[in-house]
Design a protein around this motif. Structure first.
Motif, PDB file in Angstrom:
ATOM      1  N   PRO A  32       0.587   4.258 -21.524  1.00  0.00           N
ATOM      2  CA  PRO A  32       0.729   5.315 -20.244  1.00  0.00           C
ATOM      3  C   PRO A  32       0.477   6.653 -20.873  1.00  0.00           C
ATOM      4  O   PRO A  32      -0.169   7.656 -20.183  1.00  0.00           O
ATOM      5  CB  PRO A  32       2.066   5.047 -19.773  1.00  0.00           C
ATOM      6  CG  PRO A  32       2.800   4.109 -20.469  1.00  0.00           C
ATOM      7  CD  PRO A  32       1.576   3.362 -21.603  1.00  0.00           C
ATOM      8  N   GLY A  48      -3.509   0.064 -21.791  1.00  0.00           N
ATOM      9  CA  GLY A  48      -2.194   0.162 -21.132  1.00  0.00           C
ATOM     10  C   GLY A  48      -0.972   0.040 -21.892  1.00  0.00           C
ATOM     11  O   GLY A  48       0.146   0.321 -21.391  1.00  0.00           O
ATOM     12  N   VAL A  58       0.780  -3.525 -20.502  1.00  0.00           N
ATOM     13  CA  VAL A  58       0.072  -4.781 -20.301  1.00  0.00           C
ATOM     14  C   VAL A  58       0.960  -6.315 -20.273  1.00  0.00           C
ATOM     15  O   VAL A  58       0.528  -6.828 -19.366  1.00  0.00           O
ATOM     16  CB  VAL A  58      -0.680  -4.787 -21.620  1.00  0.00           C
ATOM     17  CG1 VAL A  58      -1.302  -6.421 -21.578  1.00  0.00           C
ATOM     18  CG2 VAL A  58      -1.930  -3.785 -21.559  1.00  0.00           C
ATOM     19  N   ALA A  68      -1.270  -0.438 -15.701  1.00  0.00           N
ATOM     20  CA  ALA A  68      -2.356  -0.261 -16.727  1.00  0.00           C
ATOM     21  C   ALA A  68      -3.578  -0.289 -16.117  1.00  0.00           C
ATOM     22  O   ALA A  68      -4.550   0.495 -16.492  1.00  0.00           O
ATOM     23  CB  ALA A  68      -1.990  -1.272 -17.646  1.00  0.00           C
TER      24      ALA A  68
END
Ligand SMILES: Cc1cc2nc3c(=O)[nH]c(=O)nc-3n(C[C@H](O)[C@H](O)[C@H](O)COP(=O)(O)OP(=O)(O)OC[C@H]3O[C@@H](n4cnc5c(N)ncnc54)[C@H](O)[C@@H]3O)c2cc1C
Ligand code: SF4
Ligand code: SF4
Lengths: 260, 378
Positions: free
Chosen positions: B17, B43, B47, B69
């Motif tokens: 992120p 992500g 994830v 994500a």
């Protein structure tokens, strides 16, 4: 689940009364955490998390029509619906459900409290799904009114609580590896420290700790603590292994330009 | 054979992120970066998170981690960000060039500026039996059940009642693993009460003041010994899986190799690169964000990423200073609020101490501000 929580602080009394006319949200969220999807979820502006994201959520039962969106979207699964429309000593409670299986209407389930203890057995009256592509299920069950506010979930089977088996005599602490890549034991490290070693690098040279595959990733902080205990200092002051490339394993051939 | 060379005005390491939000922000400002990540999906931690996230709308709260994500990745791609997955950054040369291992082979990458967003690693500690198969980090267990759809075992004990321990214990239940309990040495649950609540209602006991003593078994974990610290007695749990959720530490190796000064702040997970409020490190053109800059939450990681992206674009001269200041102010205000409340307070204070130092933290000045420092390059 809340004996320490008073009605004034969470609006349950109001919700309880409003539930006579239909479903209304009940919130079991009493900590200032950075979270407000319940406010975002509500199409009627019935929930406010104000003045900032860590404030406690406040529900206005008068504005809530019991749609259940907040129940589905609350990451803490801390919102429930209460419906006392029947007015015959029974209430309908709706809980969020994210466990396996495919609950269907008519299933008989254990209705549990916040500790997972069965309050009553009940039939699932309604199954709804809400919350985008991977929705949360909303299960509605019918329970005696007196337990309605205690309901926190439903379960298909009750697990026996396992408090562990009492062990008579505490077994002696065995020796064990502190660096698992190079298989260096804790006792080995402690003996080396007793011989006067006071730095991470010398310890590494003397015992091979931190020279393995993980390059000290797993053992470094434990080694620091052992060193600190021996030296009577704080662990963070005991230094670190120098970081060298590569930080991820790579075949030597690739470093030479091969691509295999 | 000579290694291939490449260059890019802005390189982001880590597509979690933090890295993705940094990339988005920089791209919007007109500096679309190259993002490198060793994972097979963009992500980062998100994830493998199947639970709905807390935070607020700016952070995708209320959605599940993997959905956030996907949104971040497609947002980046739509803005002209190049994301190369399966690319490991192996290290830095002293002059700041990166050595990268990807499907095109190992190559040398010359960045204009670099944003490091390498996240955090799970902490671990040794104890009798910790090398037995069946002992694993909570993150590893989570990867197994949520990403690879493999059960780590039939019955597990979780160590640590912070958010990670509570959430992963719940996810193990969702995958069909029985959870015998969560043990915690402290007197109180460290994670959020709502996360503890959803676990308790599944009948999982959270045992406070209980200490892990040993994992036992011949070839793999068969049982776990636990000390009840209040009563001074020992208990044995029959489990085949022992998960450790005892904290995360910033993954600062690359930052250290790049020569960034590391400071020690226990509230933020340990050693982390020093940075200012706009996420600049003491190395010109090197920025940090997310768990690397202090282990916190995805919401914080996103906003720190946005700051790093803005700072990089500003310093590269592609963003108007007035506009940058305005955007940064907005994000900084939000960060301040995210770190409100009893859980965020210690982290907010630690960050404040860290950022109150301008420029390079020198020993004496750092000590005065309560900052413990050491340089990465020694
Ligand atoms: C179980 C669990 C539940 C959580 N729940 C929440 C929640 O509900 N709400 C919330 O706000 N936060 C939550 N968090 C925290 C959140 O996931 C993290 O704070 C966040 O992911 C940090 O983002 P990041 O971008 O800094 O790091 P990461 O997400 O860890 O991303 C770092 C990336 O860098 C890459 N990388 C690292 N080193 C290299 C290298 N050398 N070469 C190439 N790539 C590299 C990694 O592959 C990874 O993709 C949770 C965390 C856990 C573990
Ligand atoms: S049930 Fe619907 S109307 Fe009521 S507070 Fe929740 S989202 Fe709003
Ligand atoms: S979404 Fe749930 S956990 Fe978050 S503030 Fe609202 S009620 Fe509390």
């Amino acid at each position: 689940m809340g004996s320490e929580v008073t009605d004034e602080t969470n609006g349950w009394q109001e919700a309880w009364e409003a539930a006579e006319n239909g479903a209304v949200a009940v919130m079991d969220c009493h900590e200032e955490i950075p979270c407000n999807p319940c406010q975002e979820a509500c199409p009627n502006g019935a929930i406010r998390v104000e003045p900032h994201v860590c404030a406690l959520p406040r529900l206005d039962p008068g504005a809530c029509n019991g749609c259940g969106r907040c129940v589905a979207l609350c990451p803490g699964m801390a919102v429930f619906l209460l419906d006392r429309r029947e007015r015959n000593g029974f209430a309908r409670v709706t809980v969020p459900y994210e466990m396996g299986g495919k609950p269907v209407e008519g299933d008989v389930v254990q209705v549990v409290d916040g500790e997972g203890k069965a309050l009553t057995e009940g039939k699932i009256l309604k199954v709804r799904a809400w919350g985008g592509e991977a929705p949360t299920l909303l299960l509605t069950v019918r329970v005696p009114e007196e337990v309605a506010l205690k309901v926190r979930g439903v379960r298909y089977r009750l697990i026996e609580l396992d408090e562990g088996l009492e062990v008579e005599n505490a077994p002696p602490l065995l020796d064990y590896p502190i660096c698992r890549c190079e298989d260096v034991s804790l006792q080995n490290v402690r003996e080396t420290l007793r011989s006067g070693v006071r730095s991470l690098l010398t310890l590494r040279r003397a015992t091979r700790v931190g020279l393995g595959y993980c390059q000290g990733l797993f053992c470094q902080s434990s080694l620091r603590e052992e060193l600190a205990a021996a030296a009577g200092r704080e662990a963070w002051k005991m230094g670190s292994f120098r970081v060298r490339p590569p930080v991820r394993p790579v075949k030597l051939g690739r470093l030479g330009g091969e691509n295999a | 054979m000579k290694l291939r060379r490449e260059s890019h005005p802005l390189v982001v390491v880590g597509a979690g992120p933090a890295g993705l939000c940094a990339a988005l922000e920089a791209a919007e400002a007109g500096l679309p970066p190259l993002v490198l990540d060793e994972g097979s999906r963009g992500g980062g931690q998100l994830v493998k998170q199947i639970h709905r996230f807390f935070g607020s709308r700016e952070h995708g709260a209320g959605k599940r981690g993997f959905q956030i994500a996907e949104e971040l990745v497609s947002g980046c791609l739509g803005k002209g960000v190049e994301i190369r997955l399966g690319h490991k950054v192996l290290g830095f040369f002293p002059d700041g060039r990166l050595l990268v291992d990807g499907d095109e082979g190992v190559f040398v990458l010359q960045p204009g500026a670099t944003i490091l967003a390498t996240g955090a690693v799970e902490k671990s500690f040794p104890f009798p039996g910790w090398t037995l198969p069946g002992v694993m980090g909570a993150g590893a267990a989570q990867t197994l059940v949520n990403q690879h759809r493999v059960m780590p075992g039939k019955r597990a004990l979780m160590v640590g009642a912070g958010n990670v321990g509570l959430i992963v214990a719940y996810q193990l239940l969702q995958a069909g693993v029985e959870v015998a309990g969560v043990i915690e040495v402290n007197r109180a649950v460290g994670g959020y009460a709502v996360h503890a609540g959803r676990l308790r209602r599944e009948g999982v006991p959270i045992l406070l003041r209980h200490r892990l003593r040993a994992a036992e078994g011949k070839k793999e974990v068969e049982s776990v010994l636990v000390e009840d610290m209040e009563r001074g007695t020992w208990k044995r749990f029959s489990v085949d899986t022992l998960c450790l959720a005892v904290g995360m530490a910033p993954q600062a190796e690359l930052a250290a190799m790049r020569g960034c000064r590391l400071v020690y702040l226990s509230e933020l997970g340990g050693f982390l690169p020093w940075h200012d409020r706009a996420m600049r490190t003491d190395r010109p053109g090197v920025y940090v964000a997310g768990d690397l800059a202090g282990v916190e939450e995805a919401s914080v990681a996103m906003d720190e990423g946005r700051l790093a992206g803005l700072a990089a674009a500003l310093d590269a001269g592609v963003l108007d200073p007035g506009e940058a200041a305005e955007r940064m102010e907005e994000v900084m205000d939000r960060l301040e609020l995210l770190r409100g409340g009893p859980f965020g307070e210690p982290r907010r204070k630690a960050k404040e101490r860290l950022c109150s130092m301008t420029g390079l933290v020198t020993g004496g000045a750092g000590r005065k501000a309560g900052i413990r420092g050491r340089t990465g390059r020694r």
